[in-house]
Design an enzyme around this catalytic site. Structure first.
Site, mmCIF file in Angstrom:
data_model
loop_
_atom_site.group_PDB
_atom_site.id
_atom_site.type_symbol
_atom_site.label_atom_id
_atom_site.label_comp_id
_atom_site.label_asym_id
_atom_site.label_seq_id
_atom_site.Cartn_x
_atom_site.Cartn_y
_atom_site.Cartn_z
ATOM 1 N N ARG A 19 0.883 -1.176 0.023
ATOM 2 C CA ARG A 19 0.116 -0.022 -0.018
ATOM 3 C C ARG A 19 0.868 1.150 0.008
ATOM 4 O O ARG A 19 0.564 2.208 -0.674
ATOM 5 C CB ARG A 19 -0.910 -0.110 1.290
ATOM 6 C CG ARG A 19 -2.118 -0.930 0.894
ATOM 7 C CD ARG A 19 -3.162 -0.497 2.231
ATOM 8 N NE ARG A 19 -4.327 -1.434 1.427
ATOM 9 C CZ ARG A 19 -5.323 -1.946 2.523
ATOM 10 N NH1 ARG A 19 -4.880 -2.012 3.601
ATOM 11 N NH2 ARG A 19 -6.109 -2.624 2.142
ATOM 12 N N LYS B 47 -22.083 -14.451 -0.453
ATOM 13 C CA LYS B 47 -23.663 -14.005 -0.167
ATOM 14 C C LYS B 47 -24.235 -12.995 -1.401
ATOM 15 O O LYS B 47 -23.630 -12.337 -1.928
ATOM 16 C CB LYS B 47 -23.809 -13.141 0.916
ATOM 17 C CG LYS B 47 -23.473 -13.940 2.231
ATOM 18 C CD LYS B 47 -23.619 -13.023 3.399
ATOM 19 C CE LYS B 47 -23.080 -13.481 4.641
ATOM 20 N NZ LYS B 47 -23.271 -12.528 5.840
ATOM 21 N N GLY C 276 -10.562 -6.994 -2.724
ATOM 22 C CA GLY C 276 -10.933 -8.210 -1.804
ATOM 23 C C GLY C 276 -10.318 -9.600 -2.220
ATOM 24 O O GLY C 276 -9.395 -9.529 -2.615
ATOM 25 N N GLY D 19 -14.356 -2.603 -0.552
ATOM 26 C CA GLY D 19 -15.830 -2.049 -0.496
ATOM 27 C C GLY D 19 -15.857 -0.894 -1.424
ATOM 28 O O GLY D 19 -17.034 -0.822 -1.966
#
Ligand code: AMP
Length: 401
Positions: free
Chosen positions: A38, A204, A358, A381
């Site tokens: 990062r 999900k 992710g 996200g």
């Protein structure tokens, strides 16, 4: 709306620039950085500002200190790591606001770098508190945001500080990393080369309802994998055995299937099923979508892999979010890795390929294929919310071109 980028900031010599970075790096118990990707990702922005003679004030969060000072979540190791990477000293302020910080900021010379302590040591940061933002913005002439991973949150450092600096006549620009994210993710949602193919997987349906809805309007082809496929299949009346399935979301799955009618919306036609959720457990390929009693689906099946590879090869733009199966367990990872390879091949053949952050980014990394993709997003996200079509507060706050 096209946002101002760093290269639009022509002359900033001697100006004080507040830069929101994402230095939320993993630290071991001794406070050593275990992965500095990062920090490395922000070097182009930093080097550009140093070269142009900015007085650079870096701000970031690390971990979840929840408004309390916690030495274990200090950004100090990042100042040391960064200094080595840019080969020049990086001053560290043991706070992010206050008189001590103001003094360090006032003492900066052109091209010098100061890193502030963790923004989230103050609860006001995540509340987008105006008073806290005013303190952070003290003495700042220009705002730069290179932290795409937090752009979906309206926090003081991502929203209010930018607004304050703009109100004073200063500019708020995207750093190079942020600009790249907006270019690639933006290219998927506006005017992509077609066919646009979206691959959605993961655990999900409920996490990705809005993405599916938005992409149903945009995409030419949608491929579904992961456990979310079983919720769709159960909604169609198939048995899914012991598979992970959201039984309270069957109506939602039905309504999404209704919306997908007439579109190229693919569910897996076969699965890899197992009796136990662990490496070495017995597995077999199903002959259709049905999963047997006492068995659970853990990956897309052999026939589905072939169908998905054929579709991927035809696409000109591909966006992928969520693994096809339990890729963390090697026995159940084939579907995810075969899809990764097919997307890499499509990139070679000229398609633009974007991997949402992710778990899909993790899978692509594990497959050693990061460099084979057009772009791998740094924000899980944030990239999902972007694909939902939601405006991201950290992007909205930047100056328009
Ligand atoms: P998400 O965060 O929603 O993208 O979900 C990622 C997680 O979904 C990963 O940890 C996968 O192991 C998990 N997953 C994918 N397919 C399955 C499956 N068939 N059964 C259980 N978990 C799955």
């Amino acid at each position: 709306m096209v946002k101002l980028s760093l290269t639009d900031l022509k002359d900033f010599y001697g100006k004080t620039v507040f830069v929101r970075m994402d230095y939320n790096v993993p630290l071991d118990d001794a406070g050593k950085i275990t992965d500095d990707k990062r920090i490395k990702a922000t070097l182009p922005t930093l080097e550009y500002l140093i070269k142009g003679g900015a007085k650079i004030v870096l701000a970031s969060h690390l971990g979840r200190p929840k408004g309390k000072r916690d030495p274990k979540q200090s950004l100090k190791p990042c100042a040391e790591g960064l200094a080595k990477l840019i080969n020049q000293p990086v001053a560290f302020a043991d706070d992010c606001i206050g008189a001590g910080v103001a003094k360090l900021v006032a003492g900066l010379q052109a091209g010098q770098v100061l890193l502030l302590e963790n923004l989230r040591f103050y609860a006001e940061e995540e509340k987008n508190d105006a008073g806290f933002a005013a303190k952070l913005a003290t003495g700042m002439d220009i705002y730069v945001n290179d932290a795409f991973g937090t752009a979906h949150r309206a926090h003081a450092s991502t929203a209010a500080v930018a607004e304050l600096i703009k109100q004073r006549g200063g500019k708020a620009a995207a750093g190079f990393l942020m600009e790249k994210e907006l270019k690639y993710l933006g290219g998927v949602v506006s005017n992509p080369a077609r066919p646009l193919l979206c691959i959605l997987g993961g655990a999900k349906v409920s996490d990705k309802i809005k993405v599916i809805e938005n992409l149903l309007n945009l995409a030419d082809v949608i491929l579904i994998g992961g456990a979310m496929a079983y919720t769709f299949r159960k909604a169609q009346g198939y048995n899914v055995g012991l598979s992970l399935c959201e039984n309270d979301k069957l109506d939602l799955a039905k309504s999404l299937l209704e919306k997908a009618k007439g579109k190229k919306f693919f569910l897996p036609d076969d699965q890899l099923e197992t009796t136990e959720f662990k490496a070495g457990a017995p597995t077999r390929n199903t002959t259709g979508p049905t999963i047997a009693e006492g068995w659970e689906g853990v990956d897309i099946g052999a026939k589905t892999i072939e169908t998905y590879k054929t579709e991927i090869a035809k696409a000109k733009t591909i966006v992928w979010n969520g693994p096809m199966g339990v890729f963390e367990i090697p026995d159940f990872s084939k579907g995810t890795f075969e899809v990764a390879k097919a997307v890499a091949q499509a990139t070679k053949n000229g398609a633009t390929t974007v991997i949402g952050g992710g778990d899909s980014a993790k899978a692509v990394k594990q497959a050693g294929l990061v460099k084979e993709m057009s772009f791998v997003s740094t924000g899980g996200g944030a990239s999902l919310e972007f694909l939902e079509g939601k405006p991201l507060p950290g992007v909205a706050a930047l100056s328009d071109k």
